[in-house]
Design an enzyme around this catalytic site. Structure first.
Site, PDB file in Angstrom:
ATOM      1  N   GLN A 172       0.810  -1.215   0.000  1.00  0.00           N
ATOM      2  CA  GLN A 172       0.000   0.000   0.000  1.00  0.00           C
ATOM      3  C   GLN A 172       0.844   1.266   0.000  1.00  0.00           C
ATOM      4  O   GLN A 172       0.423   2.293  -0.529  1.00  0.00           O
ATOM      5  CB  GLN A 172      -0.951   0.008   1.197  1.00  0.00           C
ATOM      6  CG  GLN A 172      -2.131  -0.917   1.073  1.00  0.00           C
ATOM      7  CD  GLN A 172      -3.054  -0.566  -0.079  1.00  0.00           C
ATOM      8  OE1 GLN A 172      -3.161   0.587  -0.508  1.00  0.00           O
ATOM      9  NE2 GLN A 172      -3.715  -1.567  -0.624  1.00  0.00           N
ATOM     10  N   SER A 192       3.810  -4.232  -5.137  1.00  0.00           N
ATOM     11  CA  SER A 192       3.031  -4.571  -6.334  1.00  0.00           C
ATOM     12  C   SER A 192       2.917  -3.350  -7.226  1.00  0.00           C
ATOM     13  O   SER A 192       2.636  -2.246  -6.743  1.00  0.00           O
ATOM     14  CB  SER A 192       1.624  -5.045  -5.966  1.00  0.00           C
ATOM     15  OG  SER A 192       1.578  -6.412  -5.656  1.00  0.00           O
ATOM     16  N   CYS A 318     -17.931  -7.819   3.073  1.00  0.00           N
ATOM     17  CA  CYS A 318     -18.579  -7.795   1.763  1.00  0.00           C
ATOM     18  C   CYS A 318     -17.593  -7.775   0.616  1.00  0.00           C
ATOM     19  O   CYS A 318     -17.901  -7.284  -0.448  1.00  0.00           O
ATOM     20  CB  CYS A 318     -19.503  -6.591   1.659  1.00  0.00           C
ATOM     21  SG  CYS A 318     -18.656  -5.042   1.875  1.00  0.00           S
TER      22      CYS A 318
END
Length: 372
Positions: A172, A192, A318
């Site tokens: 992040q 990444s 979710c």
């Protein structure tokens, strides 16, 4: 309908400079490990990109191993450390990404370190684990759900004193704020490309010079026999081009804008009834905001926002791949079932932010009006 993308912490759109470099490299047909002209052209492209990544992250050429992304980098660290110190425990904060937690658990005993209500690790508890002679400490630079930054300085010092490896998950933080591997003090860092506008399917493991770990992938001698498999030359080229484009001035400008936008979001939305800002108020990543939403299920909030053209995410319950409470929020002692994460990136405009500030109260009011 105009769409507003506020899920850059999951993946950020490919930047034009990365797309151009990737597309150009698609025309290369050789294996970078061969000495014919086609192979050498690919090798040149890979090594130019490696130097661009090296320069961006403050590393040396031999300290960068190209991987398919931070998840593979993390898996390689956990495997290599388990081979190096079989049976020794791994120490990690309760805030770590599931890639760290699950891979560490696969290879041996794990000691989880608690965090406070802002998401900062209990340093006393962490430092006390050195009496158990751990093989490695895993500690995020910045959290993927609430954005809290950790204080690495005392951890680096303790790891050096006790000869314990330190792995930092910077998926992040990388590309969002300045990161200098040489000065960070970690032995291993995972990043990444797609998190900050590079191609998907490529990342890197930064590994301190002189440290050798058994490779996760065996086969060919690619990446100096540290990661087998044909190099993904187009993705690597795009990764390098994005790193080169993010000069210190550009990166600082993007970080400043992201902080301004997330402060605007946090200030405006946390003033709403039943909405709470999660994470540390000061020590935080520049690009994401996590909010607790009382009394409303996160799936309904996300679908309501999507209907208004806003793509967002929830750390709790979710994700499309599962319906579980957030381990991060549980570790912090807050509601792990109801949260909203908004994350900005290089495509985000101030108008996007204002539209979110209008849409969230509307969606919450509509949903709360449905309650008996």
């Amino acid at each position: 309908m105009t769409r507003h993308y506020f899920d850059h912490a999951s993946t950020s759109p490919l930047r034009p400079v990365g797309r151009a470099a990737l597309n150009e490299a698609l025309d290369l047909t050789g294996d970078p490990g061969r000495i014919h002209s086609e192979g050498m052209a690919c090798r040149h492209t890979v090594e130019v990109a490696r130097q661009q990544v090296v320069d961006f992250f403050g590393a040396r050429s031999r300290e960068v191993i190209f991987t398919s992304g931070a998840t593979e980098s993390i898996a390689a660290v956990c495997f290599g450390v388990a081979q190096r110190n079989p049976g020794a425990p791994s120490v990690l904060s309760a805030m770590e990404h599931s890639a760290v937690r699950l891979n560490a658990q696969r290879h041996g005993p794990v000691k989880l370190i608690s965090v406070d209500e802002t998401g900062r690790v209990d340093l006393d508890q962490l430092l006390a684990t050195f009496s158990q002679q751990p093989a490695i400490v895993h500690l995020q630079l910045g959290n993927h759900e609430v954005g809290t930054l950790q204080d690495l300085t005392p951890v680096v010092a303790a790891c050096r004193q006790h000869n314990v490896l330190l792995h930092v998950d910077a998926a992040q933080a990388g590309g969002r704020m300045a990161l200098d591997f040489a000065n960070l003090g970690a032995d291993l860092v995972s990043v990444s490309a797609h998190k900050f506008g590079g191609p998907r399917g490529v990342g890197a493991l930064l590994i301190r010079r002189g440290l050798r770990l058994a490779p996760l992938l065996l086969g060919g001698e690619q990446e100096r026999a540290r990661r087998a498999g044909l190099e993904n030359t187009p993705a690597i080229a795009g990764f390098g081009a994005v790193c080169a484009a993010l000069t210190p001035e550009v990166l600082a400008s993007e970080e400043t804008l992201a902080r301004q936008q997330t402060i605007r979001l946090a200030t405006g939305l946390s003033a709403l009834d039943g909405v709470t800002l999660y994470g540390h108020p000061d020590y935080r990543l520049p690009h994401l905001v996590c909010l607790g939403i009382d009394g409303v299920e996160p799936q309904a909030v996300l679908l309501g926002l999507d209907r208004l053209g806003i793509a967002a995410h929830s750390g709790s319950a979710c994700a499309s791949e599962g319906l579980e409470p957030s381990p991060v929020l549980e570790a912090m002692g807050v509601d792990a079932h109801r949260s909203l994460r908004l994350s900005v990136g290089w495509t985000t405009t101030d108008d996007d932010v204002e539209d979110v500030l209008e849409a969230v109260p509307q969606v919450l009011a509509e949903l709360r009006a449905l309650r008996p």
